[in-house]
Enzyme design. Structure first.
Site, PDB file in Angstrom:
ATOM      1  N   GLU A 192     -26.178  27.610  78.686  1.00 39.27           N
ATOM      2  CA  GLU A 192     -27.628  27.847  78.879  1.00 39.27           C
ATOM      3  C   GLU A 192     -28.715  27.525  77.730  1.00 39.27           C
ATOM      4  O   GLU A 192     -28.743  28.134  76.589  1.00 39.27           O
ATOM      5  CB  GLU A 192     -27.920  29.393  79.335  1.00 39.27           C
ATOM      6  CG  GLU A 192     -29.066  29.784  79.416  1.00 39.27           C
ATOM      7  CD  GLU A 192     -29.444  31.165  79.952  1.00 39.27           C
ATOM      8  OE1 GLU A 192     -30.486  31.593  80.546  1.00 39.27           O
ATOM      9  OE2 GLU A 192     -28.503  32.057  79.797  1.00 39.27           O
ATOM     10  N   GLU A 290     -32.721  36.405  87.019  1.00 32.77           N
ATOM     11  CA  GLU A 290     -32.493  37.137  85.583  1.00 32.77           C
ATOM     12  C   GLU A 290     -34.097  37.468  85.281  1.00 32.77           C
ATOM     13  O   GLU A 290     -34.566  36.591  84.360  1.00 32.77           O
ATOM     14  CB  GLU A 290     -31.806  36.157  84.884  1.00 32.77           C
ATOM     15  CG  GLU A 290     -31.414  36.755  83.303  1.00 32.77           C
ATOM     16  CD  GLU A 290     -30.757  35.913  82.368  1.00 32.77           C
ATOM     17  OE1 GLU A 290     -29.731  36.389  81.777  1.00 32.77           O
ATOM     18  OE2 GLU A 290     -31.050  34.687  82.236  1.00 32.77           O
TER      19      GLU A 290
END
Length: 314
Positions: A192, A290
């Site tokens: 990420e 998220e």
């Protein structure tokens, strides 16, 4: 493009955006009839959007499994929980069974992330690098219990005293070790990149092209990119072209609007177009939600579902 066509396209985009915001506003006011532009309540979404624990606790209560069931009732077919490794093995088993019973796909949990470490970019700290590999190994049993395929790895901090090329090579070497742990199980590390400008200054991995280069160098089906749309809108923008350029190495997406990191329709990203593009490219994985909610309480949860109904109406 003719000026008239340009104006017509601009008008259509404006109407779509206004409609999405109107739906969120209607949900906040409690106008339930206005919150489902794409089918009835409970109809499955086109993409596997994945809520996380706590997102629906005002409706479902504090019980984890009840929250899962509530999310499924709203039409969500994905789920993610960054902190899954913190659950007891017994609870992990229950979560995995409930997900299976509901026909939901488990998204990511965090396998490794230590923002104060430089284990990935420095090869001289052998103990720190060994800990990263152990973190990945420790994730295998968790993944088995909850039927997870993807696990997040953040390659920690960068080093001001070492050239980027050397840091990249060191990162690739360590990721090859980690990917070798996952390959026999069919599991996937998703790297990420996190933005420097708003949330995470000083981390090594921060751009999609950088993650793409690293994944190509690792050269493993068990090392892919987690494309967090919120982070990349802040870091570099150009979302759809970057999705296309990195497509072969993308394993997972996460969503969140900017500014605010809340549900789609509350910021500047045209999520309906982005989701449509991802869907048309044939993506079958999870898009993790998220982000937070722009409205508190039950109204905020209704608004959240409405926002995804609007963004999914392509």
């Amino acid at each position: 493009m003719q000026r008239r066509d340009f104006l017509m396209q601009g008008t259509a985009a404006g109407v779509a955006g206004a409609a999405a915001m109107g739906l969120v506003g209607a949900a906040a006011r409690g106008d339930a009839a206005e919150t489902t532009p794409s089918g009835a309540k409970g109809e499955k979404f086109k993409l596997k959007y994945g809520p996380h624990p706590g997102m629906f606790e005002n409706h479902a209560g504090k019980d984890y499994l009840d929250q899962l069931k509530y999310a499924a009732d709203q039409g969500f077919t994905g789920w993610e929980d960054n902190g899954m490794k913190g659950q007891s093995p017994q609870m992990q088993e229950k979560i995995g069974k409930t997900l299976d019973d509901l026909g939901m796909t488990m998204g990511v949990f965090v396998a490794h992330g230590d923002f104060g470490s430089k284990a990935f970019v420095r090869k001289d700290d052998k103990a720190a690098r060994a800990k990263v590999v152990q973190d990945v190994k420790d994730s295998i049993d968790v993944a088995k219990r909850v039927n997870a395929k993807w696990m997040t790895v953040v390659p920690d901090g960068y080093d001001n005293n070492v050239e980027w090329g050397y840091q990249t090579a060191n990162c690739v070497d360590l990721l090859r070790e980690c990917a070798a742990v996952f390959e026999p199980h069919g599991y996937v590390i998703v790297l990420e990149p996190l933005n420097w400008f708003r949330d995470h200054p000083g981390l090594f991995l921060h751009k999609i092209p950088q993650a793409y280069e690293i994944c190509r160098a690792v050269d493993s089906p068990s090392c892919k990119i987690l494309f967090d749309i919120y982070h990349q809108q802040i870091q570099e923008g150009n979302l759809i072209p970057n999705i296309d350029l990195a497509w072969d190495e993308i394993g997972y997406f996460q969503a969140g609007d900017n500014p605010g990191r809340n549900e789609p329709g509350t910021g500047e990203i045209n999520y309906r177009n982005v989701f449509k593009h991802i869907h048309e490219k044939g993506f079958e994985g999870v898009i993790g939600m998220e982000h937070g909610k722009s409205i508190e309480g039950k109204q905020g949860e209704v608004a959240l579902v409405a926002a995804y109904r609007a963004a999914d109406a392509f």
